[in-house]
Design an enzyme around this catalytic site. Structure first.
Site, PDB file in Angstrom:
ATOM      1  N   ARG A 173      48.045  32.234  40.313  1.00 44.79           N
ATOM      2  CA  ARG A 173      46.713  32.868  40.401  1.00 44.79           C
ATOM      3  C   ARG A 173      45.857  32.220  41.483  1.00 44.79           C
ATOM      4  O   ARG A 173      44.639  32.067  41.314  1.00 44.79           O
ATOM      5  CB  ARG A 173      45.950  32.789  39.066  1.00 44.79           C
ATOM      6  CG  ARG A 173      46.610  33.412  37.894  1.00 44.79           C
ATOM      7  CD  ARG A 173      46.792  34.923  37.998  1.00 44.79           C
ATOM      8  NE  ARG A 173      47.693  35.292  36.936  1.00 44.79           N
ATOM      9  CZ  ARG A 173      49.024  35.247  37.048  1.00 44.79           C
ATOM     10  NH1 ARG A 173      49.591  34.946  38.198  1.00 44.79           N
ATOM     11  NH2 ARG A 173      49.794  35.525  36.039  1.00 44.79           N
ATOM     12  N   SER A 226      42.429  37.997  31.205  1.00 43.90           N
ATOM     13  CA  SER A 226      42.419  36.585  30.808  1.00 43.90           C
ATOM     14  C   SER A 226      41.269  35.866  31.510  1.00 43.90           C
ATOM     15  O   SER A 226      41.158  35.908  32.722  1.00 43.90           O
ATOM     16  CB  SER A 226      43.738  35.919  31.191  1.00 43.90           C
ATOM     17  OG  SER A 226      44.768  36.466  30.399  1.00 43.90           O
ATOM     18  N   GLU A 297      39.900  31.696  35.272  1.00 46.09           N
ATOM     19  CA  GLU A 297      40.623  32.620  36.159  1.00 46.09           C
ATOM     20  C   GLU A 297      39.663  33.669  36.726  1.00 46.09           C
ATOM     21  O   GLU A 297      39.775  34.075  37.875  1.00 46.09           O
ATOM     22  CB  GLU A 297      41.752  33.308  35.375  1.00 46.09           C
ATOM     23  CG  GLU A 297      42.538  34.294  36.212  1.00 46.09           C
ATOM     24  CD  GLU A 297      43.781  34.819  35.514  1.00 46.09           C
ATOM     25  OE1 GLU A 297      44.414  34.065  34.744  1.00 46.09           O
ATOM     26  OE2 GLU A 297      44.110  35.995  35.723  1.00 46.09           O
TER      27      GLU A 297
HETATM   28  C1  LIG Z   1      42.846  44.469  30.706  1.00 45.31           C
HETATM   29  C2  LIG Z   1      43.138  43.536  31.832  1.00 45.31           C
HETATM   30  C3  LIG Z   1      44.391  42.981  31.953  1.00 45.31           C
HETATM   31  C4  LIG Z   1      44.677  42.119  33.015  1.00 45.31           C
HETATM   32  N1  LIG Z   1      45.936  41.596  33.124  1.00 45.31           N
HETATM   33  C5  LIG Z   1      46.236  40.795  34.158  1.00 45.31           C
HETATM   34  C6  LIG Z   1      47.559  40.255  34.299  1.00 45.31           C
HETATM   35  O1  LIG Z   1      48.439  40.507  33.509  1.00 45.31           O
HETATM   36  N2  LIG Z   1      47.811  39.445  35.355  1.00 45.31           N
HETATM   37  C7  LIG Z   1      46.851  39.140  36.284  1.00 45.31           C
HETATM   38  O2  LIG Z   1      47.139  38.410  37.234  1.00 45.31           O
HETATM   39  N3  LIG Z   1      45.593  39.626  36.170  1.00 45.31           N
HETATM   40  C8  LIG Z   1      45.262  40.443  35.142  1.00 45.31           C
HETATM   41  N4  LIG Z   1      44.000  40.937  35.023  1.00 45.31           N
HETATM   42  C9  LIG Z   1      42.973  40.518  35.994  1.00 45.31           C
HETATM   43  C10 LIG Z   1      42.801  41.456  37.200  1.00 45.31           C
HETATM   44  O3  LIG Z   1      43.174  42.790  36.883  1.00 45.31           O
HETATM   45  C11 LIG Z   1      43.599  40.976  38.401  1.00 45.31           C
HETATM   46  O4  LIG Z   1      43.181  39.707  38.837  1.00 45.31           O
HETATM   47  C12 LIG Z   1      43.477  41.960  39.572  1.00 45.31           C
HETATM   48  O5  LIG Z   1      44.435  41.667  40.553  1.00 45.31           O
HETATM   49  C13 LIG Z   1      42.085  41.962  40.196  1.00 45.31           C
HETATM   50  O6  LIG Z   1      41.980  43.066  41.071  1.00 45.31           O
HETATM   51  P1  LIG Z   1      40.566  43.733  41.364  1.00 45.31           P
HETATM   52  O7  LIG Z   1      40.764  44.724  42.438  1.00 45.31           O
HETATM   53  O8  LIG Z   1      39.954  44.238  40.105  1.00 45.31           O
HETATM   54  O9  LIG Z   1      39.772  42.463  41.886  1.00 45.31           O
HETATM   55  P2  LIG Z   1      38.219  42.134  41.767  1.00 45.31           P
HETATM   56  O10 LIG Z   1      37.879  41.662  40.405  1.00 45.31           O
HETATM   57  O11 LIG Z   1      37.425  43.255  42.321  1.00 45.31           O
HETATM   58  O12 LIG Z   1      38.167  40.892  42.773  1.00 45.31           O
HETATM   59  C14 LIG Z   1      38.828  39.684  42.414  1.00 45.31           C
HETATM   60  C15 LIG Z   1      38.805  38.753  43.629  1.00 45.31           C
HETATM   61  O13 LIG Z   1      39.590  39.321  44.668  1.00 45.31           O
HETATM   62  C16 LIG Z   1      38.802  39.489  45.836  1.00 45.31           C
HETATM   63  N5  LIG Z   1      39.248  40.731  46.481  1.00 45.31           N
HETATM   64  C17 LIG Z   1      39.353  41.955  45.914  1.00 45.31           C
HETATM   65  N6  LIG Z   1      39.810  42.836  46.813  1.00 45.31           N
HETATM   66  C18 LIG Z   1      39.987  42.156  47.968  1.00 45.31           C
HETATM   67  C19 LIG Z   1      40.424  42.506  49.281  1.00 45.31           C
HETATM   68  N7  LIG Z   1      40.797  43.754  49.583  1.00 45.31           N
HETATM   69  N8  LIG Z   1      40.483  41.539  50.227  1.00 45.31           N
HETATM   70  C20 LIG Z   1      40.106  40.259  49.945  1.00 45.31           C
HETATM   71  N9  LIG Z   1      39.670  39.863  48.734  1.00 45.31           N
HETATM   72  C21 LIG Z   1      39.620  40.809  47.753  1.00 45.31           C
HETATM   73  C22 LIG Z   1      37.369  39.553  45.359  1.00 45.31           C
HETATM   74  O14 LIG Z   1      36.457  39.174  46.381  1.00 45.31           O
HETATM   75  C23 LIG Z   1      37.402  38.575  44.191  1.00 45.31           C
HETATM   76  O15 LIG Z   1      37.285  37.242  44.661  1.00 45.31           O
HETATM   77  C24 LIG Z   1      43.682  41.807  33.958  1.00 45.31           C
HETATM   78  C25 LIG Z   1      42.409  42.377  33.842  1.00 45.31           C
HETATM   79  C26 LIG Z   1      42.140  43.240  32.797  1.00 45.31           C
HETATM   80  C27 LIG Z   1      40.773  43.875  32.708  1.00 45.31           C
END
Ligand SMILES: Cc1cc2nc3c(=O)[nH]c(=O)nc-3n(C[C@H](O)[C@H](O)[C@H](O)COP(=O)(O)OP(=O)(O)OC[C@H]3O[C@@H](n4cnc5c(N)ncnc54)[C@H](O)[C@@H]3O)c2cc1C
Length: 305
Positions: A173, A226, A297
């Site tokens: 992560r 998480s 996280e």
């Molecule tokens: C129900 C649920 C289950 C989940 N299960 C998992 C799991 O099993 N494993 C896991 O790893 N995570 C999990 N997550 C967490 C999350 O979905 C992941 O971390 C996901 O990859 C975040 O993507 P996002 O687009 O929503 O990021 P955001 O929350 O929008 O951003 C997260 C970070 O990434 C950066 N970011 C986003 N897009 C870009 C881009 N294009 N370029 C540069 N930086 C960027 C943002 O600035 C921020 O720092 C879960 C979340 C939920 C709600």
């Protein structure tokens, strides 16, 4: 306090708005406003947008906000929301290409449909491909960067560069530049190499993994997955549960009864401050009872109210 000067830009195809609540751009459904919010039409439009911003304009990137807590005082400057339902997915030269604004579950299904295996784990990660790259998202033994061949990054000045995994230090992560510096620029696309395999089996595995999630995670309530990383050799959820914290609430935020490493916003009325206070309470309680220092996280952005 200096008032935010909304950027006055020309020739853009995306949508720029001002003083926008970010609650609907995060899966926790909580948090304050962005001074400005930009929904780019595509990568070239985003580049043109960035080139026109002054260097003084702060830029914060969101994908689907599924790993982000926005504080109640909101975010100064411009928030760029990368999620784009029309984002491109393609197979080229044996690689799977995804725009960073594509939802990760779409990439998982696209890969499976095209006879690729091992992308199934992304089906249950409800963020964008860009978010998965920034977080090195993973589960069920899979991890995003294991499959990355190259990425396209847009610098703050609006210049595209192509990078490979060798340019990054990648961990659990965690993704940093190879020299240890924090990530710079915005991921706009990525090329993945997934092994070839049985499309039917891959689709069945997606179904199976999603069923497992429905059984174990509070997916009907606003949450951000998480909250804490798993400490080496243990599970944050187990530690939190062992401290009797399931169901513990502060304001509108509650430790999920279904999965102790999830904090839910059951009535949609939680302040970000409630969620942050609950995170601090859980961390402190676990530290006192078990001696383990949990690491967060979820990312926290913006200002307190
Ligand atoms: C129900 C649920 C289950 C989940 N299960 C998992 C799991 O099993 N494993 C896991 O790893 N995570 C999990 N997550 C967490 C999350 O979905 C992941 O971390 C996901 O990859 C975040 O993507 P996002 O687009 O929503 O990021 P955001 O929350 O929008 O951003 C997260 C970070 O990434 C950066 N970011 C986003 N897009 C870009 C881009 N294009 N370029 C540069 N930086 C960027 C943002 O600035 C921020 O720092 C879960 C979340 C939920 C709600």
């Amino acid at each position: 306090m200096m008032m935010h000067e909304p950027p006055n830009l020309v020739g853009l195809r995306g949508r720029l708005s001002h003083r926008v609540s970010l609650a609907k751009y995060t899966t926790w459904r909580a948090g304050g406003i962005a001074d400005s919010l930009y929904l780019p039409a595509d990568r070239d439009d985003l580049a043109s947008f960035l080139r026109q911003l002054t260097v003084f304009e702060a830029v914060t990137v969101l994908g689907l906000g599924s790993n982000t807590l926005v504080r109640d005082g909101g975010v100064r400057g411009t928030v760029v929301v990368m999620h784009n339902p029309g984002a491109a997915l393609a197979v080229m030269d044996g690689l799977v290409y995804a725009d960073a604004g594509a939802a990760s579950p779409k990439l998982a299904r696209f890969a499976a449909t095209h006879g690729c295996v091992e992308a199934e784990f992304l089906a249950g990660v409800p963020g964008t491909v860009g978010g998965a790259l920034a977080m090195n998202a993973g589960c069920y033994g899979g991890e995003t960067w294991r499959y990355v061949v190259r990425v396209e990054v847009l610098t703050r000045k609006g210049v595209f560069v192509v990078r490979t995994p060798a340019d990054y230090a990648i961990g659990y992560r965690s993704v940093r530049r190879a020299d240890g510096a924090a990530l710079d620029g915005i991921f706009t696309g990525a090329w993945f190499r997934f092994p070839q395999g049985d499309a039917t089996k891959a689709r069945a595995r997606i179904k199976d993994l999603l069923a497992r999630r429905i059984a174990t995670q509070p997916l009907a309530l606003p949450n951000a997955g998480s909250v804490f990383r798993n400490p080496p050799g243990d599970h944050a959820a187990r530690l939190i549960e062992s401290c009797g914290l399931k169901g513990y609430a502060i304001g509108g935020a509650r430790v999920s009864e279904k999965h102790a490493n999830f904090i839910v916003n059951p009535r949609g009325g939680a302040k970000a401050a409630d969620i942050e206070a609950l995170i601090a309470h859980v961390r402190e309680t676990v530290r006192m009872h078990t001696g383990v220092e949990l690491e967060q996280e979820v990312r926290v952005v913006g200002e307190a109210a």
